[in-house]
Design a protein around this motif. Structure first.
Motif, mmCIF file in Angstrom:
data_model
loop_
_atom_site.group_PDB
_atom_site.id
_atom_site.type_symbol
_atom_site.label_atom_id
_atom_site.label_comp_id
_atom_site.label_asym_id
_atom_site.label_seq_id
_atom_site.Cartn_x
_atom_site.Cartn_y
_atom_site.Cartn_z
ATOM 1 N N ALA A 30 0.594 -1.289 -0.003
ATOM 2 C CA ALA A 30 -0.068 -0.186 0.148
ATOM 3 C C ALA A 30 0.894 1.244 -0.111
ATOM 4 O O ALA A 30 1.889 1.212 0.492
ATOM 5 C CB ALA A 30 -1.114 -0.004 1.181
ATOM 6 N N GLY A 31 0.270 2.363 -0.680
ATOM 7 C CA GLY A 31 1.039 3.444 -0.727
ATOM 8 C C GLY A 31 2.315 3.582 -1.619
ATOM 9 O O GLY A 31 3.008 4.680 -1.620
ATOM 10 N N THR A 32 2.212 2.499 -2.525
ATOM 11 C CA THR A 32 3.265 2.751 -3.628
ATOM 12 C C THR A 32 3.199 3.776 -4.598
ATOM 13 O O THR A 32 2.092 3.933 -5.097
ATOM 14 C CB THR A 32 3.399 1.351 -4.201
ATOM 15 N N ASP A 33 4.458 4.511 -4.956
ATOM 16 C CA ASP A 33 3.863 5.610 -5.929
ATOM 17 C C ASP A 33 3.776 5.187 -7.278
ATOM 18 O O ASP A 33 3.215 5.533 -8.265
ATOM 19 C CB ASP A 33 5.291 6.433 -5.860
ATOM 20 N N SER A 34 4.690 4.020 -7.789
ATOM 21 C CA SER A 34 4.570 3.480 -9.053
ATOM 22 C C SER A 34 5.369 2.193 -9.251
ATOM 23 O O SER A 34 6.029 1.596 -8.316
ATOM 24 C CB SER A 34 5.494 4.610 -10.001
#
Length: 245
Positions: free
Chosen positions: A167-171
């Protein structure tokens, strides 16, 4: 667009039927349908509004079932159902895109009789329809930033990989480099198809790249597809918690 089990099935086929001027559903002709043999392609031609049904016997424990229609001119669509001919609200997969390829894959097909409908959204010709059983092999797990090397394949082959995205991954960035012409398809928690995916890269070179911004947390499935023969392939999937370079 592929319509998967349990999502917008009735709406998708109803739209196709409306476009074809059909009001009573797809005809059911189980005893008259020609037989499609596993591993053998047939050529299908049709007019706008036409519908042709084939029947296919799938053995017990045979692996994943792939139904593919490709190489045609015009616009034909595909619907597949177990046990009876597809109907507007009753089918297991429908594939309807504007590309000359339609595909359905079932990861655990029931043994027995399957029915495949080819619909003429417009007039079409030279569609190569085939069904095959694929080895029941799970996706190979990838570690973020770690290269998987030595990939190769003959035209028509493909291999599956998976990577877990927190969760919370940018890309999420997936890169493939090889000699020859492989293609790259990526989807979230589902098997990517040739005409249904979150990201695809299919240049005429051996270098393919997908970048997915704000990817959902969970398992992403990566498909390396041999459009033409390829060798010396390297695949890297990288999860970036911050902005990707």
């Amino acid at each position: 667009m592929r319509i998967r089990r349990g999502s917008r099935l009735a709406a998708a086929v109803t739209l196709v039927l409306a476009a074809l001027g059909c009001n009573e559903g797809l005809p059911t002709r189980p005893d008259e349908s020609p037989v499609l043999v596993l591993g053998e392609a047939v050529t299908v031609n049709g007019a706008r509004g036409s519908e042709q049904v084939y029947r296919l016997t799938v053995p017990e424990g045979g692996g994943k079932l792939r139904v593919l229609m490709a190489g045609f001119t015009g616009d034909a669509d595909l619907a597949v159902r177990y046990g009876a001919a597809p109907q507007p609200t009753e089918f297991d997969c429908a594939s309807q895109s504007s590309f000359p390829v339609e595909e359905c894959i079932f990861e655990a097909p029931e043994a027995g009789l399957w029915f495949i409908s080819v619909l003429g959204y417009t007039a079409f010709s030279d569609a190569q329809l085939s069904a095959s059983l694929l080895p029941q092999v799970g996706e190979r797990a990838l570690v973020s930033g770690v290269a998987t090397t030595g990939l190769s394949g003959s035209s028509g082959d493909f291999e599956m990989f998976r990577i877990t995205v927190p969760a919370g991954t940018d890309s999420l960035v997936v890169a493939l480099d090889a000699t020859g012409d492989p293609d790259l398809y990526v989807d979230f928690e589902l098997f990517p198809l040739l005409n249904d995916y979150t990201c695809a890269s299919f240049t005429e070179t051996g270098s393919e790249r997908c970048m997915i911004r704000s990817p959902g947390a969970g398992t992403w499935i990566i498909r390396v597809d041999a459009y033409l023969d390829f060798s010396a392939g390297t695949l890297i999937a990288t999860v970036y918690p911050g902005a990707a370079p």
